[in-house]
Design an enzyme around this catalytic site. Structure first.
Site, short mmCIF file in Angstrom:
data_model
loop_
_atom_site.label_atom_id
_atom_site.label_comp_id
_atom_site.label_asym_id
_atom_site.label_seq_id
_atom_site.Cartn_x
_atom_site.Cartn_y
_atom_site.Cartn_z
N SER A 35 -7.16 0.29 13.18
CA SER A 35 -7.85 1.57 13.33
C SER A 35 -8.50 1.62 14.70
O SER A 35 -8.86 0.58 15.26
CB SER A 35 -8.91 1.65 12.24
OG SER A 35 -9.92 2.55 12.61
N SER A 36 -8.74 2.84 15.19
CA SER A 36 -9.38 2.96 16.50
C SER A 36 -10.85 2.55 16.45
O SER A 36 -11.48 2.37 17.50
CB SER A 36 -9.26 4.38 17.03
OG SER A 36 -9.85 5.30 16.13
N CYS A 37 -11.43 2.37 15.24
CA CYS A 37 -12.85 1.99 15.18
C CYS A 37 -13.06 0.52 15.52
O CYS A 37 -14.20 0.05 15.55
CB CYS A 37 -13.45 2.33 13.83
SG CYS A 37 -12.81 1.33 12.51
N GLY A 60 0.82 -1.22 0.00
CA GLY A 60 0.00 0.00 0.00
C GLY A 60 0.84 1.26 0.00
O GLY A 60 0.47 2.26 0.61
N LYS A 88 -10.68 -5.23 10.33
CA LYS A 88 -9.46 -4.86 11.05
C LYS A 88 -9.28 -5.74 12.30
O LYS A 88 -8.16 -6.10 12.66
CB LYS A 88 -9.51 -3.37 11.43
CG LYS A 88 -9.36 -2.46 10.22
CD LYS A 88 -7.98 -2.66 9.59
CE LYS A 88 -7.73 -1.83 8.38
NZ LYS A 88 -6.45 -2.14 7.72
N HIS A 137 -12.20 11.69 4.78
CA HIS A 137 -12.34 11.90 6.22
C HIS A 137 -12.54 13.39 6.50
O HIS A 137 -12.40 14.23 5.61
CB HIS A 137 -11.10 11.37 6.95
CG HIS A 137 -11.04 9.88 7.01
ND1 HIS A 137 -10.19 9.14 6.23
CD2 HIS A 137 -11.76 8.99 7.73
CE1 HIS A 137 -10.38 7.86 6.49
NE2 HIS A 137 -11.33 7.73 7.39
N TYR A 160 -15.87 -2.42 8.21
CA TYR A 160 -14.44 -2.10 8.18
C TYR A 160 -13.77 -2.56 9.49
O TYR A 160 -12.71 -3.17 9.48
CB TYR A 160 -14.29 -0.59 7.98
CG TYR A 160 -12.88 -0.08 8.05
CD1 TYR A 160 -12.02 -0.23 6.97
CD2 TYR A 160 -12.41 0.59 9.18
CE1 TYR A 160 -10.72 0.27 7.02
CE2 TYR A 160 -11.12 1.08 9.24
CZ TYR A 160 -10.28 0.92 8.16
OH TYR A 160 -8.99 1.40 8.22
N PRO A 187 -3.92 2.91 14.91
CA PRO A 187 -3.85 4.37 14.93
C PRO A 187 -5.21 5.02 15.13
O PRO A 187 -6.24 4.49 14.72
CB PRO A 187 -3.29 4.72 13.55
CG PRO A 187 -3.56 3.55 12.69
CD PRO A 187 -3.71 2.34 13.58
N THR A 188 -5.18 6.20 15.73
CA THR A 188 -6.37 7.03 15.84
C THR A 188 -6.65 7.67 14.47
O THR A 188 -5.98 7.34 13.49
CB THR A 188 -6.11 8.09 16.93
OG1 THR A 188 -7.32 8.70 17.27
CG2 THR A 188 -5.11 9.14 16.48
N TRP A 220 -20.86 18.38 8.67
CA TRP A 220 -21.78 17.26 8.91
C TRP A 220 -21.97 17.01 10.41
O TRP A 220 -21.02 17.12 11.20
CB TRP A 220 -21.23 15.97 8.31
CG TRP A 220 -21.11 16.00 6.82
CD1 TRP A 220 -21.54 16.98 5.97
CD2 TRP A 220 -20.51 14.98 6.00
NE1 TRP A 220 -21.23 16.63 4.67
CE2 TRP A 220 -20.61 15.42 4.67
CE3 TRP A 220 -19.91 13.75 6.28
CZ2 TRP A 220 -20.12 14.66 3.61
CZ3 TRP A 220 -19.42 13.00 5.22
CH2 TRP A 220 -19.53 13.44 3.90
P1 GDP Z 1 -15.06 8.72 11.71
O1 GDP Z 1 -14.09 9.04 12.79
O2 GDP Z 1 -15.02 7.29 11.27
O3 GDP Z 1 -16.47 9.15 12.07
O4 GDP Z 1 -14.56 9.50 10.41
P2 GDP Z 1 -14.78 10.87 9.65
O5 GDP Z 1 -13.46 11.54 9.56
O6 GDP Z 1 -15.47 10.59 8.36
O7 GDP Z 1 -15.79 11.75 10.53
C1 GDP Z 1 -15.45 12.28 11.79
C2 GDP Z 1 -16.57 13.18 12.31
O8 GDP Z 1 -16.56 14.40 11.55
C3 GDP Z 1 -17.98 12.61 12.19
O9 GDP Z 1 -18.71 13.00 13.35
C4 GDP Z 1 -18.54 13.35 10.98
O10 GDP Z 1 -19.95 13.47 11.00
C5 GDP Z 1 -17.89 14.73 11.16
N1 GDP Z 1 -17.82 15.54 9.93
C6 GDP Z 1 -18.19 16.84 9.85
N2 GDP Z 1 -18.06 17.30 8.60
C7 GDP Z 1 -17.55 16.26 7.87
C8 GDP Z 1 -17.20 16.12 6.50
O11 GDP Z 1 -17.31 17.04 5.70
N3 GDP Z 1 -16.69 14.90 6.10
C9 GDP Z 1 -16.54 13.88 6.98
N4 GDP Z 1 -16.01 12.73 6.53
N5 GDP Z 1 -16.90 13.97 8.28
C10 GDP Z 1 -17.40 15.14 8.71
#
Ligand code: GDP
Length: 320
Positions: free
Chosen positions: A107-109, A12, A140, A179, A136, A163-164, A202
């Site tokens: 991943s931390s998830c 990767g 992992k 992300h 996912y 990782p976080t 979001w």
């Molecule tokens: P997660 O840690 O697996 O939830 O990964 P993400 O990086 O996709 O999202 C992290 C948090 O950011 C979540 O609560 C999303 O709802 C919030 N968030 C806010 N705006 C955005 C956006 O534009 N894109 C993404 N991916 N997440 C967003």
């Protein structure tokens, strides 16, 4: 004469994590790199032929299908299938070829949605996962258990790092599938250029997230390749063989959005879209075990985001 450098296969190496690992290993390893066209990691026959022919000494398994909350929610089959098959194929063929040390990246998830914070390694499999990225996470967790099982049955020195949330150069800036940090960098940048008064973020803005610069994770991978077995095994015994990698720097999504806005120079309003999922309320890692071995993060979040924004701007210039 100095001893020959170890032959290290970085699976990767074109991704954000793999390319950071390659930068960190430059001059310390004889790197074995294959593009997806040369080696399809979901094809057992190709992976077997590669390992039997090249016989790497060490492996960093950074290949993964990754994406943000929306991508995970929309393509669950692709996320579970490709991550399961890549992990099982590479780990099995690494064992067959006698690889002396392998580092698998998770991943931390993997941790239960409502596990006690900060998340300690023993929280694994103690409760239900966050539904938006469960497929996912299951893949992992399987990767961790593969490493653990090969270690138990064959004494393979296969190690797992969790990782976080990561960010860094070479990230994916897709408007929906990326992300949060690259999504927001792009959205705020485009709003600044177009003179928009408002940017949508979001969810509620309330979830807490910890972020780590990918170069700090790459140093943790080098560290995991180099650490003597006895010291490593003392922190990561057979029954709990993965180690967390986090920065300890945690903030709410609302505060992150404000930081990204000020980095970009966007001065308008933030609009929180509660129709979009929040995902996990919080996932702060307890990284004290890896830190006690000697690894430490070095890139503060504000500085890291500023340098990633410069990288994004250069990418825009390159694409014109
Ligand atoms: P997660 O840690 O697996 O939830 O990964 P993400 O990086 O996709 O999202 C992290 C948090 O950011 C979540 O609560 C999303 O709802 C919030 N968030 C806010 N705006 C955005 C956006 O534009 N894109 C993404 N991916 N997440 C967003």
């Amino acid at each position: 004469m100095s001893p020959p450098l170890p032959r290290v296969f970085v699976a990767g190496h074109r991704g954000m994590v793999g390319s950071a690992v390659v930068r960190a290993l430059q001059g310390r390893a004889d790197l074995l790199l294959r593009s997806r066209d040369e080696l399809d990691l979901t094809r057992q026959d190709q992976v077997e032929a590669f390992f039997q022919q090249e016989r790497p000494d060490q492996v960093v398994l950074a290949a993964a299908k990754v994406g943000g909350i929306h991508a995970n929610n929309t393509y669950p089959a692709e996320f579970i299938y490709s991550n399961l098959v890549v992990a099982s194929t590479v780990i099995h063929e690494a064992w067959r070829a006698g690889v002396s040390r392998l580092v698998f990246l998770g991943s931390s998830c993997i941790y239960p949605r409502l596990a006690e914070q900060p998340l300690r390694e023993e929280a694994l499999l103690t409760g239900l996962l966050e539904p938006t990225n469960e497929p996912y996470a299951i893949a992992k967790i399987a990767g961790i258990k593969l490493c653990e099982s090969y270690r138990r049955q064959y004494n393979s020195d296969f190690r797992s790092l969790m990782p976080t949330n990561l960010y860094g150069p070479g990230d994916n800036y897709h408007p929906e599938h990326s992300h949060v940090i690259p999504s927001l960098l792009r959205r705020f940048h485009e709003a600044k250029i177009s003179g928009a008064k408002e940017v949508v973020v979001w969810g509620s803005g309330r979830p807490q997230r910890e972020f780590l610069h990918v170069d700090d994770l790459a140093q943790a991978c080098v560290f995991a390749l180099d650490s003597p077995r006895e010291a490593w095994d003392a922190q990561a015994p057979l029954t709990r063989s993965h180690l967390n990698v986090g920065s300890g720097e945690e903030l709410s999504i609302a505060d992150l959005a404000a930081l990204v806005a000020s980095t970009v120079g966007f001065e308008g309003r933030l609009q929180f879209d509660r129709q979009q999922p929040d995902g996990s309320p919080r996932k702060l890692l307890d990284s004290s075990r890896l830190r006690s071995l000697g690894w430490a993060p070095t890139v503060p979040l504000a500085q890291g985001i500023a340098s990633v924004y410069q990288d994004f701007l250069q990418g825009e210039v390159r694409s014109i």
